[in-house]
Design a protein around this motif. Sequence first.
Motif, PDB file in Angstrom:
ATOM      1  N   VAL A  73     -46.348  -5.128  -3.410  1.00  0.00           N
ATOM      2  CA  VAL A  73     -45.935  -4.139  -2.416  1.00  0.00           C
ATOM      3  C   VAL A  73     -44.722  -4.695  -1.690  1.00  0.00           C
ATOM      4  O   VAL A  73     -44.468  -5.910  -1.729  1.00  0.00           O
ATOM      5  CB  VAL A  73     -47.082  -3.837  -1.410  1.00  0.00           C
ATOM      6  N   PRO A  74     -43.930  -3.847  -1.024  1.00  0.00           N
ATOM      7  CA  PRO A  74     -42.715  -4.343  -0.349  1.00  0.00           C
ATOM      8  C   PRO A  74     -42.961  -5.498   0.612  1.00  0.00           C
ATOM      9  O   PRO A  74     -42.123  -6.401   0.730  1.00  0.00           O
ATOM     10  CB  PRO A  74     -42.210  -3.099   0.400  1.00  0.00           C
ATOM     11  N   GLU A  75     -44.130  -5.515   1.245  1.00  0.00           N
ATOM     12  CA  GLU A  75     -44.405  -6.592   2.211  1.00  0.00           C
ATOM     13  C   GLU A  75     -44.521  -7.958   1.557  1.00  0.00           C
ATOM     14  O   GLU A  75     -44.425  -8.990   2.239  1.00  0.00           O
ATOM     15  CB  GLU A  75     -45.689  -6.275   2.979  1.00  0.00           C
TER      16      GLU A  75
END
Length: 392
Positions: free
Chosen positions: A385-387
């Motif tokens: 995920v982007p995080e």
Amino acid sequence: MLRSATFAALRVAKPAGSKGALFQAARAMSSESDSVSIDLGKSVFEGYNIEVPDTTVTLSRKEAVSMYQAMQEVRRLEMAADSSYKHKLIRGFCHLCTGQEAVPVGMERALTAEDAIITAYRCHGFTYMRGAPASGILAELMGRRSGVSKGKGGSMHMYAPNFYGGNGIVGAQVPLGAGIAFAQKYNNKAACSVALYGDGAANQGQVFEAFNMAKLWDLPVLFVCENNKYGMGTAASRAAANTDYYTRGQYIPGIRVNGMDVLAVRQAIAFGRKWAIEGNGPLVLEMKTYRYGGHSMSDPGTTYRTREEIQHMRSTSDPIMGYKQRLLDNGIATEEELKIIEKQAKHFIDGELAKAKADPEPLASDLWNDVYVKGTEVPYLRGRVPEETHHY
């Protein structure tokens, strides 16, 4: 007198943290001139468009004994892996070479440190014989930080000096082995490459492409088929129109070898190495061997063959027991002396297993390491995920 002094040193030797420590004293006591000649018999080799190697092997007593030690250690290593898998310390794929110990041990005894080996996923014995510590192999299987691939590779992806794995894609290592041989020839190295594959991979198109390129350029590569009679759960005769794998190079000479005889393997590989580095090009060798376990730990190995077949192979063709008898018959060692080696090997591997169990798992941050050569990293790598995006 010399043999007695050698084994007296063994009795007081203490297992150390690296393989071969048991025989440091033996090496000091033994002599290269203390050699023995052993007749392997007429049936160990079959040739295809080539004269087979000499069936009389001459070696020092210390080397003869050290090969017994090495096979005992490889088997104990695989037994430790088997037990650890059943105790759920090892997860995922795990392919053991129990029963095939003569191949990695005999092969290593015929090669130099400059020669290269690449194989498929049944790689633990080769990794060990190329110099990786037993604790590092077991730690890798358990996904621990001190593993030979830092806990990231597992059973199929292990490496050591001039050992290029451990490859999980069936047959893919064969053209890579030809590429390693190309580099050796290009750099004028007096070395060869050994590319191993199983009878199940022998029908892969890329194997024959590698044969063609290797012969076209006369590359110093030995194509070694470990024929253990089954490709996963399929008998070789059900998968291959021609099960004489040593003849399948067509324009490349071949030799069939009794792969359950460590001295036959040593003799064949020494012959092949000399053939390759003298500029004669590639050679195809078929090692007739047998695995006692299933294809992997998830395979019981008894649905496509009988328990009686396995027991018959254990009782008539075991590489360790057969070699033990040869040592006894030739007066190289006594039963008592060999029992010392067996006990020392067990104690040594037990210690290596304890080290691996005590090792911690890798940190989550370690996942981002070793993706790129240091200094060549991209600005960032994406996570799930982007995080989880990691910035270098």
